[in-house]
Enzyme design. Sequence first.
Site, mmCIF file in Angstrom:
data_model
loop_
_atom_site.group_PDB
_atom_site.id
_atom_site.type_symbol
_atom_site.label_atom_id
_atom_site.label_comp_id
_atom_site.label_asym_id
_atom_site.label_seq_id
_atom_site.Cartn_x
_atom_site.Cartn_y
_atom_site.Cartn_z
ATOM 1 N N LYS A 93 0.834 -1.205 0.000
ATOM 2 C CA LYS A 93 0.000 0.000 0.000
ATOM 3 C C LYS A 93 0.869 1.255 0.000
ATOM 4 O O LYS A 93 1.895 1.306 0.696
ATOM 5 C CB LYS A 93 -0.902 -0.023 1.240
ATOM 6 C CG LYS A 93 -1.902 1.126 1.332
ATOM 7 C CD LYS A 93 -2.770 0.969 2.582
ATOM 8 C CE LYS A 93 -3.769 2.092 2.746
ATOM 9 N NZ LYS A 93 -4.576 1.941 3.977
ATOM 10 N N SER B 6 -9.523 2.058 3.273
ATOM 11 C CA SER B 6 -8.681 2.774 2.346
ATOM 12 C C SER B 6 -7.721 1.894 1.547
ATOM 13 O O SER B 6 -7.203 2.344 0.518
ATOM 14 C CB SER B 6 -7.867 3.825 3.099
ATOM 15 O OG SER B 6 -7.015 3.206 4.043
ATOM 16 N N SER C 116 -9.473 -0.345 7.469
ATOM 17 C CA SER C 116 -8.973 -0.232 6.097
ATOM 18 C C SER C 116 -8.310 -1.464 5.513
ATOM 19 O O SER C 116 -8.039 -1.484 4.315
ATOM 20 C CB SER C 116 -8.001 0.932 5.990
ATOM 21 O OG SER C 116 -8.724 2.117 5.855
HETATM 22 N N1 GLN Z 1 -12.818 4.290 6.934
HETATM 23 C C1 GLN Z 1 -12.108 4.729 8.078
HETATM 24 C C2 GLN Z 1 -11.732 6.193 7.940
HETATM 25 O O1 GLN Z 1 -12.126 6.758 6.988
HETATM 26 C C3 GLN Z 1 -10.907 3.860 8.331
HETATM 27 C C4 GLN Z 1 -9.732 4.189 7.508
HETATM 28 C C5 GLN Z 1 -8.536 3.345 7.828
HETATM 29 O O2 GLN Z 1 -8.638 2.318 8.492
HETATM 30 N N2 GLN Z 1 -7.369 3.811 7.399
HETATM 31 O O3 GLN Z 1 -11.082 6.755 8.727
#
Ligand code: GLN
Length: 490
Positions: free
Chosen positions: A78, A153, A177
Site C-alpha cells: 500500500k 482505504s 482499512s
Molecule cells: N474508513 C475509516 C476512515 O475513513 C478507516 C480508515 C482506515 O482504516 N485507514 O477513517
Amino acid sequence: MAPGAWTVTGIRAAVAGGDLSAREVCAHYLDRIAATDGRLHAFTTVLREAALARADEVDARRASWRDRPLLGVPIAVKDVICTRGVPTTAGSRILAGYRPPYDATVVSRLLDAGAVIVGKTNCDEFAMGSSTEHSAYGPTRNPWALDRIPGGSSGGAAAAVAAGQAPASIGTDTGGSIRQPAALCGVVGLKPTYGRVSRYGLLAFASSLDQIGPLTWTVADAAAVLQVLAGPDPRDATASTEPPPDLSRLFPGNVRGTRIGVPRVALADGVDPEVLDAFGAALAMLSDRGAEVCDVDLPHMQYAVPVYYLVAPAEASSNLARYDGVRYGHRAKLDGAAAGVSEMYARTRSEGFGAEVKRRIMLGTYALSAGYYDAYYVHAQRVRSLIRNDFDRAFAAVDAVAMPTTPTPAFRIGERIDDPLAMYLGDVFTVSANLTGLPAISLPAGLTQARLPIGFQLVGRPFDEATLLRIGDALERDAPWSDERPPAFA
Ligand code: GLN
C-alpha cells in the site's frame, strides 16, 4: 494454472523446490497487472524492471535462501508505506514525487524473507476513507463489479489480490482499512493487535490506531505473511517486545470447543439482509464443526463510530502538520518577494490536500482546541476505555467475537462521496477493534445474489491472532465459496 490458484505458500514451495523460478512467477504477475490494471487502477506504481531484477537475484541465491519464508513471492505494498527510492504518495498530491530515503520495517522484513515487491497500491488519501475514491490519483474499481468501490482505504491492495495481480498485499488499518476492502473484494484481511507489527516507515494517520497487516486469498497465507511482518522493532517504541508464536502450526484449524460470542449490534437494523444471512450461515458452519456460539454484551459499541471520528481526526490533525512544503513533497510556487513562510504553508496545504483530508484536519483541530478538548477529545477517550472494558469482559467468556465486517456489500462509485456521514457509518463494525487495539480478521463469507462478496469478521484477545487464524481456516475449509473468483478476472 488459474491465476488466483497461486498462493503465497504454493509459490514459496515451488520456488524453493525449483519447480518455478522467481522470475517466471514475477513475470506472470507483472503481465497480469499490465493486462488488467487499465480497468482496475489498483496500482499507483508498478515496479516492472526492479521486480524482475529482484526476482533474478532471488533465483541466483536460491540455494542459500531456500529456507526464506517468502522466497520468490510477489507482494504489493500500500502506498502509505515507505519504500526506499520508490514513489510513496499516500494517495495525496502533497507527496507527489516523494521517494523516501529508507524502507519501512515491514518492507525490510519482506525483502529479508525473499519476497519480490511488484508495486505500490492505490488508497484513499492518507488512508482516510472507505472507498478509495479519496485518492488524488483516481478511484480503484472492484474486480467483482467495475462500477463499484473496492472498499478502502486499502482498496488497491484488496483489488490487486482479488484480481490475481499479486498473491498477497500489505495494507494498513486505522478503522477498518484492511478488513473492509478485504470483505468487499472477497479476500482475507487481517488487522493484527496494536503493537504486533512495527509502524516504522508507515506514514502516520492516527498513531494510536494504525496497524499494518496482510491481505491474501487464504488464511494460511495471511498467517505466513503476518509471521514475517510481526515482531519487536527497536525503531517503533509501541511495537511489542514479544516475538510472535509459530503460526504455521495452527493448520488445519480445529474449532471444537472454541467459544464465539455474537453481540446484538451485529444483528441490528440497517444491516443488509443478505449480509445477515451470510453471517448466520458462517456461524452455523462453525457450530457444525464444534464451535460454541453464544451471545455477548458490548453495550458501548454503539458509540464506536462517534468516538473513532473524534480520536482519529484529532491524531491526524497533529500527524499531518508535518506536510508543510519545507521538508518533503509538494511546495506551492509563490510569486513576489512579499509572500512569507505562512503563506507558503497555507498555499502548499491548500493545494496539496484533498477535501476529505482537509475535513479531518478541521474536525481534529476543533476537537483538540481549548474549550472543546474536554468536551470532545477527553470524553471520547473515556468512552474508548469503556468499549475496551466491554471487550475484556466478553473475553472472559468467549475466545472470539463475531460480527459482519460491513453492514452492506460494495456500493457504487459516487454513491456516498458527497455524504461523509453515510461513508463513516459504514465503519460501524470495524472501528472498535482499532479503538481497543484488538486483533481482527475479515474472512470471505460468500456472495450476494448479485455476486458481490460479503465479509465475516472475528475479533480476538490481545496478541491472539492465532485463534482468529485457526477459526478462519476451519471456515475456509468448509466454505463452498473458497474457489470463487471475480468472473472478469478469473
Ligand atoms: N474508513 C475509516 C476512515 O475513513 C478507516 C480508515 C482506515 O482504516 N485507514 O477513517
